[in-house]
Design an enzyme around this catalytic site. Structure first.
Site, mmCIF file in Angstrom:
data_model
loop_
_atom_site.group_PDB
_atom_site.id
_atom_site.type_symbol
_atom_site.label_atom_id
_atom_site.label_comp_id
_atom_site.label_asym_id
_atom_site.label_seq_id
_atom_site.Cartn_x
_atom_site.Cartn_y
_atom_site.Cartn_z
ATOM 1 N N ARG A 70 0.852 -1.187 0.000
ATOM 2 C CA ARG A 70 0.000 0.000 0.000
ATOM 3 C C ARG A 70 0.891 1.241 0.000
ATOM 4 N NH1 ARG A 70 -2.136 1.174 4.171
ATOM 5 N NH2 ARG A 70 -1.289 -0.407 5.564
ATOM 6 N N TYR A 211 -1.461 -3.612 -6.666
ATOM 7 C CA TYR A 211 -1.152 -4.422 -5.481
ATOM 8 C C TYR A 211 -2.152 -4.250 -4.343
ATOM 9 C CZ TYR A 211 2.019 -7.333 -2.743
ATOM 10 O OH TYR A 211 2.568 -8.375 -2.035
ATOM 11 N N LYS A 220 -9.458 -2.213 2.189
ATOM 12 C CA LYS A 220 -9.116 -1.041 2.993
ATOM 13 C C LYS A 220 -9.916 0.194 2.551
ATOM 14 C CE LYS A 220 -5.881 -3.377 5.160
ATOM 15 N NZ LYS A 220 -6.135 -3.874 6.524
ATOM 16 N N HIS A 240 -10.545 -1.987 12.148
ATOM 17 C CA HIS A 240 -9.424 -2.804 11.683
ATOM 18 C C HIS A 240 -9.161 -3.878 12.735
ATOM 19 C CE1 HIS A 240 -4.959 -2.832 10.222
ATOM 20 N NE2 HIS A 240 -5.670 -3.747 9.611
ATOM 21 N N SER A 262 0.391 -3.250 12.294
ATOM 22 C CA SER A 262 1.039 -4.291 11.485
ATOM 23 C C SER A 262 2.220 -4.904 12.241
ATOM 24 C CB SER A 262 1.496 -3.710 10.154
ATOM 25 O OG SER A 262 2.398 -2.662 10.385
ATOM 26 N N CYS A 264 2.278 -7.388 14.314
ATOM 27 C CA CYS A 264 2.006 -7.906 15.662
ATOM 28 C C CYS A 264 1.392 -9.306 15.619
ATOM 29 C CB CYS A 264 1.076 -6.967 16.425
ATOM 30 S SG CYS A 264 1.867 -5.412 16.879
ATOM 31 N N ASP A 287 -9.109 -9.371 9.751
ATOM 32 C CA ASP A 287 -8.679 -8.008 9.405
ATOM 33 C C ASP A 287 -9.704 -6.912 9.685
ATOM 34 O OD1 ASP A 287 -6.561 -6.385 8.410
ATOM 35 O OD2 ASP A 287 -7.584 -6.177 6.499
ATOM 36 N N ARG A 379 2.349 -12.089 -0.212
ATOM 37 C CA ARG A 379 1.000 -12.381 0.294
ATOM 38 C C ARG A 379 0.435 -13.693 -0.218
ATOM 39 N NH1 ARG A 379 -1.415 -8.340 3.846
ATOM 40 N NH2 ARG A 379 0.220 -6.770 3.917
#
Ligand code: TSX
Ligand code: MN
Length: 595
Positions: A70, A211, A220, A240, A262, A264, A287, A379
Site C-alpha cells: 500500500r 497491489y 481497505k 481494523h 502491522s 504484531c 482483518d 501475500r
C-alpha cells in the site's frame, strides 16, 4: 457487454468510464468458477501467473518491484474541507484531485478489457452488508476480488434498477499500445499512483497500482475508509479488527474483536489454537470488523470479507498451522519465492533453507544470496472457507455478539503483558494511545515508537479526533452492555533482549484471564495504568516461566510510565480542538495516578 445491466446508476457510470478510459472491451463479472478459471488462463498465457505444480489450483504472481505494498503517502481523503480529513490523512481538494486523476484516466484502458465487478461486503442481502462495484482493467484484481469479496450476479439482481452502490474505479494505469507485448505486472510509476477517497459521495478512485489494498478496493478503501465514515453517520463501527470465538471447557462462548498495528501477528491470533486443555478457538475474520448495536442492545460483529490476504513471510507450521492448512490449495500467491519442484517458499516457512529458488524478482536464489527470496510483504489470497478453524457462524448475517475488545502493540519494554481498562472511557484512551515499535516489516528506522490509534491511522476516512468521539458516543449508547476493554503486549523483552512471554498458543492463557474477568471470576489489582492480573491469576500450568520473568512481564514502572505521558500529550496535541475533552481528562487522571 456480456450481461445486461438494469441499474440506472451503474449503466450511466459504465458509459462514463468507457468514454474516459477507452477500453477495447467491457465484461460484466458474475463471480463464477468458470470466470475465475478464465482469468487465470488469461494471466498464465500473458506470463503473469505461474501455475504451481505442488499446490492444486494455485498460482504465483510477481509484481513490479516498484509496486509491492500500500502507498500511504499517495492515499487521499478528499473532502470539501481539509478539517474533515484531519491531521492523520493526506488531503487534496476534490475538484482538483479529480481533474488530475481524469488526466491520467484518459485513454488509460486502451488495449485492455474493462471488468465490472459487482460485489458485496458481508453476506449478500444481510442488513449490515454494503454493495460495491469495482471497475478495473486488471484480471488479477478480478481473481483476487473473487476470493476476498462476494462477487456475484446476485448482487446485480439485488441492485435492481434503482438501488445504490459504492463505485470503486481502478486502473493499473498502463494502456497497451496495439502490437506491443505486455509486461507481467503492468502499473504506473509511483508519482502517478493515487488512492483517492471521496467520502462525501461514497466514491473511490484508484490509479497506477495493482497491489493489495491499492487495487482490491473492497478491503481497505471501502470496508475501512469509506465504511468508517458511513459508520459514524449511521451509528455503527467499521474497525481494523480480527474477530474470534473462544469457547471455554464449560462450553461458554466469548467473542473477541482485537486491533493491532502491522507486524504484531493479527492473523496468527485470529487462527490461534489454545495450548490450554478444553479451550477452543475459532476464526471469524482476521482483518476487518463491522459492528452494529442489535435489538438486544449488544454490539454484533460481522467480517465483511470472504478471504484472507495474509502476509506470507513468517507464516509456518510453528507460528500459524491453521493458516498453513488454509493455503494448501486454490491460493493466489504474490511475491513469494518459487521452488524447483513448483511450490512456494518464504522466509520463516521452514527451518531449513531450500538449496535453490527463484526469488520474487525472478532471479536465481541460493542460501548464499544476500537478498530475501520472498518480498517481506509477499501475500497469500485464500478463501475463508478453506480455513480448518473457520467458525460455523462466520457468514451469519446477524453477526456474533462481542464480549471483549483487545488493543495491543509491540513493545520491548514498559507495557505489561495484559491489563484491563477501568471503564469504557479509559478503554477508548487505551485504543487512542496504542503504539508499536517499528520492525523491519515497517518502513524507516527499526525500534521507533509509532502511535497507531485503534490500528486505524492509515484507515480512518475522517478526522481521527471525531473518530475518538464516535467511540465515546458508542460507549454511551451501549451502557452496561458494552464490551470490556483490554490491552496486551506479547513482545516484552528481558534486559538480555529475550522475549519474556512464549506467545502464540500460550496467548490462550491471557485470553482465559480476560474471559474470567468478564465473568468476575479472576482477580485483578489496580495499578496506575489499569487492572493487572493478581499473582497466580494467570493460568501458567505446564509452563515453566521463572517467577522473576512473570514479575517483569506484569511490572508497571511509574518512572517509565511518567516518561510516556509527554509522548501521549504530543500525540493528542495533533488533534487540536477535535480531541474529545473526555480523553484530555483520561490523560490527566493517568498523570495523577502515576503521582
Ligand atoms: O504472531 C505472533 N504472536 C501472536 C500469536 C498468536 N508473533 C509473531 C509476530 C510477527 C508477526 C509473536 N512473536 C508472538 C505472538 O504472540 N510472540 C512473539 C515473540 C516470540 C518469538 C519467538 C518465540 C517466543 C516469542 N519463540 C520461543 O519462545 C521458542
Ligand atoms: Mn490489516
Amino acid at each position: 457487454m456480456n450481461i445486461e445491466v438494469k441499474n440506472r446508476k451503474l449503466n450511466a457510470w459504465i458509459s462514463e468510464v468507457v468514454a474516459m478510459c477507452r477500453p477495447d472491451a467491457v465484461y460484466i463479472c458474475d463471480g463464477s468458477k468458470k470466470e475465475y478459471d478464465s482469468m487465470m488462463e488469461k494471466l498464465v498465457a500473458a506470463g503473469s501467473g505461474i501455475p504451481l505444480e505442488k499446490r492444486a489450483g494455485s498460482y504465483l504472481f510477481r509484481s513490479d518491484p516498484s509496486d509491492v505494498a500500500r502507498v500511504e503517502d499517495r492515499t487521499y481523503i478528499s473532502t470539501s474541507a481539509q478539517d474533515e480529513a484531519g491531521p492523520t490523512n493526506n488531503w487534496l481538494d476534490p475538484a482538483s484531485l479529480k481533474e488530475t486523476m481524469k488526466g491520467f484516466y484518459k485513454d488509460c484502458m486502451k488495449g485492455r478489457t474493462m471488468y465490472v465487478i459487482p460485489f458485496s461486503m458481508g453476506p449478500i442481502g444481510s442488513p449490515i452488508s454494503k454493495i460495491g462495484v469495482e471497475i478495473t482493467d486488471s484480471p488479477y484484481v478480478v481473481a483476487n476480488m473473487h476470493i476476498m469479496t462476494r462477487v456475484s450476479s446476485k448482487v446485480l439482481e439485488l441492485l435492481g434498477a434503482e438501488n445504490d452502490f459504492i463505485p470503486c474505479l481502478h486502473s493499473i494505469g498502463a494502456p497497451l499500445e496495439s502490437g506491443r507485448k505486455d509486461v507481467p505486472w503492468p502499473c504506473a510509476p509511483i508519482e502517478q499512483k493515487y488512492i483517492s477517497h471521496f467520502p462525501e459521495e461514497n466514491l473511490i478512485w484508484s490509479y497506477g497500482s495493482g497491489y493489495g489494498g491499492n487495487a482490491l478496493l473492497g478491503k481497505k478503501c471501502l470496508a475501512l475508509r469509506i465504511a468508517s465514515v458511513m459508520a459514524r453517520r449511521e451509528g455503527w463501527l467499521a474497525e481494523h479488527m480480527l474477530i474470534l470465538r473462544l469457547t471455554n471447557p464449560e462450553g461458554r462462548q466469548y467473542h473477541i474483536a482485537a486491533a493491532f498495528p502491522s507486524a504484531c501477528g493479527k492473523t496468527n491470533l485470529a487462527m490461534m489454537q489454545p495450548s490450554l486443555k478444553g479451550w477452543k478457538c475459532e476464526c471469524i475474520g482476521d482483518d476487518i470488523a463491522w459492528m452494529k448495536i442489535g435489538e438486544d442492545g449488544r454490539l454484533h460483529a460481522i467480517n465483511p470479507e470472504s478471504g484472507f490476504f495474509g502476509v506470507a513471510p513468517g507464516t509456518s507450521y510453528d507460528t500459524n498451522p491453521m493458516a498453513m492448512d488454509t493455503i494448501r490449495d486454490n491460493v493466489i500467491f504474490t511475491n513469494c519465492a518459487l521452488t524447483d519442484d513448483g511450490d512456494v517458499w518464504w522466509e520463516g516457512m521452514t527451518d531449513e533453507l531450500p538449496a535453490h529458488l527463484i526469488d520474487w524478482k525472478g532471479r536465481d536464489w541460493t542460501p548464499e544470496s544476500k537478498a530475501e527470496a520472498a518480498h517481506p510483504n509477499a501475500r497469500f489470497t485464500a478463501h475463508a472457507s478453506r480455513c480448518p478453524v473457520i467458525c460455523k457462524d462466520w457468514e451469519n448475517p446477524a453477526g456474533v455478539p462481542i464480549d471483549i475488545f483487545i488493543f495491543g502493540g509491540r513493545r520491548s519494554s514498559v507495557v505489561p503483558l495484559v491489563y484491563e481498562a477501568f471503564n469504557w472511557d479509559h478503554g477508548v484512551f487505551l485504543g487512542a494511545t496504542a503504539a508499536s515499535e517499528t520492525t523491519s516489516a515497517n518502513i524507516g528506522a527499526v525500534g521507533n515508537l509509532r502511535r497507531d490509534p485503534f490500528a486505524m491511522k492509515p484507515f480512518c476516512g475522517y478526522n481521527m479526533g471525531d473518530y475518538f468521539q464516535h467511540w465515546l458516543n458508542m460507549g454511551d449508547r451501549l451502557g452496561n452492555k458494552a464490551p470490556r476493554i483490554f490491552y496486551v503486549n506479547w513482545f516484552r523483552k528481558s534486559d538480555e533482549g529475550k522475549f519474556l512471554w512464549p506467545g502464540f498458543s500460550d496467548n490462550s492463557r491471557v485470553l482465559k484471564w480476560i474471559c474470567e474477568r468478564v465473568e468476575e471470576k479472576a482477580g485483578a489489582q489496580k495499578s496506575a495504568i489499569g487492572l493487572l492480573p493478581l499473582d497466580g491469576a494467570l493460568d501458567l500450568s505446564g509452563l515453566n516461566i521463572p517467577s522473576e520473568n512473570m514479575k517483569e512481564l506484569l511490572q508497571v514502572d511509574p518512572v517509565e510510565w511518567k516518561a510516556e505521558v509527554p509522548d501521549i500529550k504530543a500525540h493528542f496535541d495533533i488533534f487540536g480542538d477535535r480531541l474529545p475533552e473526555r480523553l484530555v481528562v483520561q490523560l490527566q487522571e493517568l498523570r495523577k495516578r502515576l503521582g
